[in-house]
Design a protein around this motif. Structure first.
Motif, PDB file in Angstrom:
ATOM      1  N   ILE A 282       3.340   2.347  -1.323  1.00  0.00           N
ATOM      2  CA  ILE A 282       3.722   2.188   0.217  1.00  0.00           C
ATOM      3  C   ILE A 282       4.118   3.500   0.968  1.00  0.00           C
ATOM      4  O   ILE A 282       3.585   3.781   2.076  1.00  0.00           O
ATOM      5  CB  ILE A 282       4.645   1.214   0.511  1.00  0.00           C
ATOM      6  CG1 ILE A 282       3.877  -0.176   0.024  1.00  0.00           C
ATOM      7  CG2 ILE A 282       4.822   0.842   2.058  1.00  0.00           C
ATOM      8  CD1 ILE A 282       5.135  -1.410  -0.011  1.00  0.00           C
ATOM      9  N   ASP A 283       5.120   4.040   0.538  1.00  0.00           N
ATOM     10  CA  ASP A 283       5.655   5.367   1.114  1.00  0.00           C
ATOM     11  C   ASP A 283       6.183   6.286  -0.061  1.00  0.00           C
ATOM     12  O   ASP A 283       6.852   5.548  -1.063  1.00  0.00           O
ATOM     13  CB  ASP A 283       6.811   4.939   1.887  1.00  0.00           C
ATOM     14  CG  ASP A 283       7.448   6.098   2.747  1.00  0.00           C
ATOM     15  OD1 ASP A 283       6.738   6.881   3.028  1.00  0.00           O
ATOM     16  OD2 ASP A 283       8.703   5.987   2.827  1.00  0.00           O
ATOM     17  N   SER A 284       6.184   7.608   0.183  1.00  0.00           N
ATOM     18  CA  SER A 284       6.813   8.706  -0.843  1.00  0.00           C
ATOM     19  C   SER A 284       7.519   9.634  -0.005  1.00  0.00           C
ATOM     20  O   SER A 284       7.133   9.936   1.197  1.00  0.00           O
ATOM     21  CB  SER A 284       5.441   9.448  -1.374  1.00  0.00           C
ATOM     22  OG  SER A 284       4.932   8.607  -2.325  1.00  0.00           O
ATOM     23  N   ARG A 285       8.641   9.848  -0.217  1.00  0.00           N
ATOM     24  CA  ARG A 285       9.513  10.971   0.262  1.00  0.00           C
ATOM     25  C   ARG A 285      10.064  11.792  -0.710  1.00  0.00           C
ATOM     26  O   ARG A 285      10.462  11.445  -1.973  1.00  0.00           O
ATOM     27  CB  ARG A 285      10.787  10.349   1.024  1.00  0.00           C
ATOM     28  CG  ARG A 285      10.086   9.465   1.894  1.00  0.00           C
ATOM     29  CD  ARG A 285      11.104   9.018   3.084  1.00  0.00           C
ATOM     30  NE  ARG A 285      10.666   8.094   4.026  1.00  0.00           N
ATOM     31  CZ  ARG A 285      11.300   7.178   4.802  1.00  0.00           C
ATOM     32  NH1 ARG A 285      12.618   7.363   4.791  1.00  0.00           N
ATOM     33  NH2 ARG A 285      10.846   6.573   5.687  1.00  0.00           N
TER      34      ARG A 285
ATOM     35  N   ARG B 233       9.659   6.976  -4.187  1.00  0.00           N
ATOM     36  CA  ARG B 233       8.483   5.996  -3.704  1.00  0.00           C
ATOM     37  C   ARG B 233       8.762   4.644  -3.571  1.00  0.00           C
ATOM     38  O   ARG B 233       9.259   3.916  -4.590  1.00  0.00           O
ATOM     39  CB  ARG B 233       7.198   6.456  -4.890  1.00  0.00           C
ATOM     40  CG  ARG B 233       6.962   7.804  -5.062  1.00  0.00           C
ATOM     41  CD  ARG B 233       5.600   7.734  -5.902  1.00  0.00           C
ATOM     42  NE  ARG B 233       5.226   8.979  -6.479  1.00  0.00           N
ATOM     43  CZ  ARG B 233       4.810  10.005  -5.881  1.00  0.00           C
ATOM     44  NH1 ARG B 233       4.432   9.933  -4.737  1.00  0.00           N
ATOM     45  NH2 ARG B 233       4.449  11.143  -6.585  1.00  0.00           N
ATOM     46  N   ARG B 234       8.319   4.055  -2.513  1.00  0.00           N
ATOM     47  CA  ARG B 234       8.491   2.678  -2.196  1.00  0.00           C
ATOM     48  C   ARG B 234       7.201   1.913  -2.725  1.00  0.00           C
ATOM     49  O   ARG B 234       5.995   2.427  -2.229  1.00  0.00           O
ATOM     50  CB  ARG B 234       8.639   2.509  -0.735  1.00  0.00           C
ATOM     51  CG  ARG B 234       9.292   1.144  -0.322  1.00  0.00           C
ATOM     52  CD  ARG B 234      10.436   0.902  -0.544  1.00  0.00           C
ATOM     53  NE  ARG B 234      10.916  -0.668  -0.397  1.00  0.00           N
ATOM     54  CZ  ARG B 234      11.555  -1.338  -1.249  1.00  0.00           C
ATOM     55  NH1 ARG B 234      12.060  -0.904  -2.231  1.00  0.00           N
ATOM     56  NH2 ARG B 234      11.940  -2.529  -0.855  1.00  0.00           N
TER      57      ARG B 234
ATOM     58  N   ARG C 152       8.754  -5.854  -3.306  1.00  0.00           N
ATOM     59  CA  ARG C 152       8.770  -4.513  -3.184  1.00  0.00           C
ATOM     60  C   ARG C 152       9.901  -3.658  -4.122  1.00  0.00           C
ATOM     61  O   ARG C 152      10.885  -4.304  -4.250  1.00  0.00           O
ATOM     62  CB  ARG C 152       8.893  -4.018  -1.763  1.00  0.00           C
ATOM     63  CG  ARG C 152       8.019  -4.459  -1.027  1.00  0.00           C
ATOM     64  CD  ARG C 152       7.987  -3.837   0.686  1.00  0.00           C
ATOM     65  NE  ARG C 152       6.815  -4.119   1.131  1.00  0.00           N
ATOM     66  CZ  ARG C 152       6.618  -3.706   2.441  1.00  0.00           C
ATOM     67  NH1 ARG C 152       7.504  -2.985   2.944  1.00  0.00           N
ATOM     68  NH2 ARG C 152       5.586  -4.010   2.939  1.00  0.00           N
TER      69      ARG C 152
ATOM     70  N   THR D 245      11.889   0.604  -5.231  1.00  0.00           N
ATOM     71  CA  THR D 245      11.639   1.847  -5.304  1.00  0.00           C
ATOM     72  C   THR D 245      11.636   2.527  -6.695  1.00  0.00           C
ATOM     73  O   THR D 245      12.526   2.162  -7.617  1.00  0.00           O
ATOM     74  CB  THR D 245      12.843   2.406  -4.447  1.00  0.00           C
ATOM     75  OG1 THR D 245      12.792   1.597  -3.294  1.00  0.00           O
ATOM     76  CG2 THR D 245      13.022   3.695  -4.239  1.00  0.00           C
TER      77      THR D 245
END
Length: 164
Positions: free
Chosen positions: A14-17, A27-28, A37, A39
Protein backbone atom coordinates in the motif's frame (compact mmCIF):
# COMPACT_ATOMS: atom_id res chain seq x y z
CA UNK A 1 5.22 -11.56 1.46
CA UNK A 2 3.26 -14.01 3.59
CA UNK A 3 0.44 -12.55 5.74
CA UNK A 4 1.31 -12.94 9.45
CA UNK A 5 -2.39 -13.40 10.32
CA UNK A 6 -3.84 -15.89 7.82
CA UNK A 7 -0.54 -17.03 6.24
CA UNK A 8 -1.75 -16.28 2.73
CA UNK A 9 1.27 -16.30 0.40
CA UNK A 10 0.28 -13.05 -1.30
CA UNK A 11 0.03 -9.44 -0.11
CA UNK A 12 -0.23 -6.05 -1.73
CA UNK A 13 2.03 -3.06 -0.97
CA UNK A 14 0.00 0.00 0.00
CA UNK A 15 2.82 2.38 0.93
CA UNK A 16 6.66 2.34 1.00
CA UNK A 17 8.94 4.69 2.90
CA UNK A 18 12.62 4.87 3.57
CA UNK A 19 13.68 4.93 7.21
CA UNK A 20 16.97 5.30 9.09
CA UNK A 21 18.43 7.59 6.43
CA UNK A 22 17.71 5.09 3.67
CA UNK A 23 19.17 2.08 5.48
CA UNK A 24 15.76 0.42 5.78
CA UNK A 25 12.49 0.42 3.87
CA UNK A 26 9.15 0.23 5.69
CA UNK A 27 6.28 -1.16 3.65
CA UNK A 28 2.62 -1.07 4.63
CA UNK A 29 0.90 -4.16 3.18
CA UNK A 30 -2.62 -5.51 2.84
CA UNK A 31 -3.66 -9.16 2.62
CA UNK A 32 -6.24 -9.81 -0.12
CA UNK A 33 -7.59 -12.89 1.70
CA UNK A 34 -8.26 -11.57 5.25
CA UNK A 35 -8.04 -7.82 4.44
CA UNK A 36 -5.79 -7.16 7.45
CA UNK A 37 -2.90 -4.75 7.20
CA UNK A 38 0.66 -5.18 8.45
CA UNK A 39 4.04 -3.49 8.18
CA UNK A 40 7.30 -5.02 7.00
CA UNK A 41 10.78 -3.59 7.42
CA UNK A 42 13.44 -4.44 4.87
CA UNK A 43 17.11 -3.98 5.59
CA UNK A 44 20.17 -4.92 3.57
CA UNK A 45 22.13 -7.57 5.45
CA UNK A 46 25.82 -6.89 5.84
CA UNK A 47 27.90 -10.02 6.42
CA UNK A 48 31.44 -10.32 7.77
CA UNK A 49 33.59 -13.16 6.48
CA UNK A 50 35.93 -14.44 9.20
CA UNK A 51 39.42 -15.77 8.53
CA UNK A 52 38.04 -19.29 8.87
CA UNK A 53 35.67 -18.60 5.96
CA UNK A 54 32.57 -18.52 8.17
CA UNK A 55 30.18 -15.68 7.37
CA UNK A 56 28.13 -13.94 10.06
CA UNK A 57 26.00 -10.78 10.19
CA UNK A 58 27.84 -7.54 11.00
CA UNK A 59 27.47 -6.85 14.71
CA UNK A 60 28.11 -3.31 15.88
CA UNK A 61 28.37 -4.45 19.50
CA UNK A 62 31.43 -6.55 18.57
CA UNK A 63 33.11 -3.42 17.23
CA UNK A 64 32.27 -1.57 20.45
CA UNK A 65 33.56 -4.44 22.61
CA UNK A 66 36.89 -4.61 20.77
CA UNK A 67 37.42 -0.87 20.87
CA UNK A 68 36.30 -0.69 24.51
CA UNK A 69 39.20 -2.98 25.48
CA UNK A 70 41.65 -0.70 23.69
CA UNK A 71 40.11 2.33 25.41
CA UNK A 72 40.29 0.86 28.92
CA UNK A 73 41.51 3.54 31.31
CA UNK A 74 41.27 6.24 28.65
CA UNK A 75 38.94 9.28 28.70
CA UNK A 76 36.51 7.76 26.20
CA UNK A 77 32.81 7.44 27.05
CA UNK A 78 30.14 5.05 25.80
CA UNK A 79 28.59 7.62 23.44
CA UNK A 80 31.94 8.05 21.69
CA UNK A 81 32.26 4.27 21.32
CA UNK A 82 28.78 4.03 19.83
CA UNK A 83 29.53 6.87 17.42
CA UNK A 84 32.76 5.17 16.34
CA UNK A 85 30.89 1.91 15.73
CA UNK A 86 28.33 3.80 13.63
CA UNK A 87 31.14 5.40 11.60
CA UNK A 88 32.68 1.97 11.02
CA UNK A 89 29.36 0.48 9.90
CA UNK A 90 28.68 3.46 7.62
CA UNK A 91 32.14 3.15 6.04
CA UNK A 92 31.66 -0.56 5.41
CA UNK A 93 28.15 -0.15 4.00
CA UNK A 94 29.43 2.66 1.74
CA UNK A 95 31.57 0.10 -0.08
CA UNK A 96 28.36 -1.43 -1.40
CA UNK A 97 29.56 -4.97 -0.74
CA UNK A 98 27.16 -7.47 0.83
CA UNK A 99 30.07 -9.36 2.41
CA UNK A 100 33.28 -7.90 3.77
CA UNK A 101 36.32 -9.69 5.17
CA UNK A 102 36.88 -9.20 8.90
CA UNK A 103 40.22 -7.61 7.99
CA UNK A 104 38.31 -4.73 6.31
CA UNK A 105 36.32 -4.17 9.50
CA UNK A 106 39.59 -3.80 11.41
CA UNK A 107 40.91 -1.31 8.88
CA UNK A 108 37.67 0.66 9.11
CA UNK A 109 38.13 0.87 12.90
CA UNK A 110 41.68 2.24 12.80
CA UNK A 111 41.01 5.69 11.26
CA UNK A 112 38.21 6.87 13.58
CA UNK A 113 39.97 5.34 16.59
CA UNK A 114 43.16 7.27 15.79
CA UNK A 115 41.09 10.48 15.76
CA UNK A 116 39.32 9.52 19.00
CA UNK A 117 42.31 8.53 21.17
CA UNK A 118 45.88 7.92 20.03
CA UNK A 119 46.79 5.64 22.94
CA UNK A 120 43.75 3.45 22.31
CA UNK A 121 44.66 3.50 18.62
CA UNK A 122 48.17 2.21 19.40
CA UNK A 123 46.76 -0.52 21.62
CA UNK A 124 44.28 -1.65 18.97
CA UNK A 125 46.82 -1.38 16.13
CA UNK A 126 49.40 -3.38 18.08
CA UNK A 127 47.01 -6.32 18.34
CA UNK A 128 45.33 -5.88 14.96
CA UNK A 129 48.57 -5.48 13.03
CA UNK A 130 50.38 -8.01 15.26
CA UNK A 131 53.27 -5.79 16.36
CA UNK A 132 56.23 -8.02 17.16
CA UNK A 133 58.81 -5.54 18.39
CA UNK A 134 59.41 -2.15 19.91
CA UNK A 135 60.40 -0.98 16.44
CA UNK A 136 56.82 -1.57 15.26
CA UNK A 137 55.57 0.74 18.03
CA UNK A 138 58.27 3.33 17.29
CA UNK A 139 57.34 3.37 13.61
CA UNK A 140 53.64 3.85 14.38
CA UNK A 141 54.39 6.60 16.93
CA UNK A 142 56.60 8.38 14.38
CA UNK A 143 53.71 8.29 11.90
CA UNK A 144 51.35 9.71 14.53
CA UNK A 145 53.81 12.52 15.30
CA UNK A 146 54.24 13.32 11.61
CA UNK A 147 50.46 13.44 11.19
CA UNK A 148 50.18 15.77 14.21
CA UNK A 149 52.86 18.15 12.92
CA UNK A 150 51.14 18.34 9.52
CA UNK A 151 47.82 19.12 11.20
CA UNK A 152 49.30 21.82 13.44
CA UNK A 153 51.31 23.66 10.74
CA UNK A 154 49.81 27.01 9.76
CA UNK A 155 48.89 27.39 6.10
CA UNK A 156 51.80 28.71 4.05
CA UNK A 157 51.68 32.29 2.78
CA UNK A 158 52.69 32.73 -0.89
CA UNK A 159 55.93 34.68 -1.46
CA UNK A 160 55.42 38.43 -1.86
CA UNK A 161 52.12 38.52 0.05
CA UNK A 162 51.53 39.56 3.61
CA UNK A 163 49.88 37.44 6.26
CA UNK A 164 46.54 38.76 7.56
Amino acid sequence: MRCPFCHNADSRVIDSREADEGATTRRRRSCPKCNRRFTTVEEAVLAVVKRSGVSEPFNRSKVVAGVRRACQGRPVDEDQLQLLAQQVEDAIRATGAAEVPSHEVGLAILRPLRELDEVAYLRFASVYRAFTSVADFEKEIAELKARQSLASEPPSVPAGSTAP
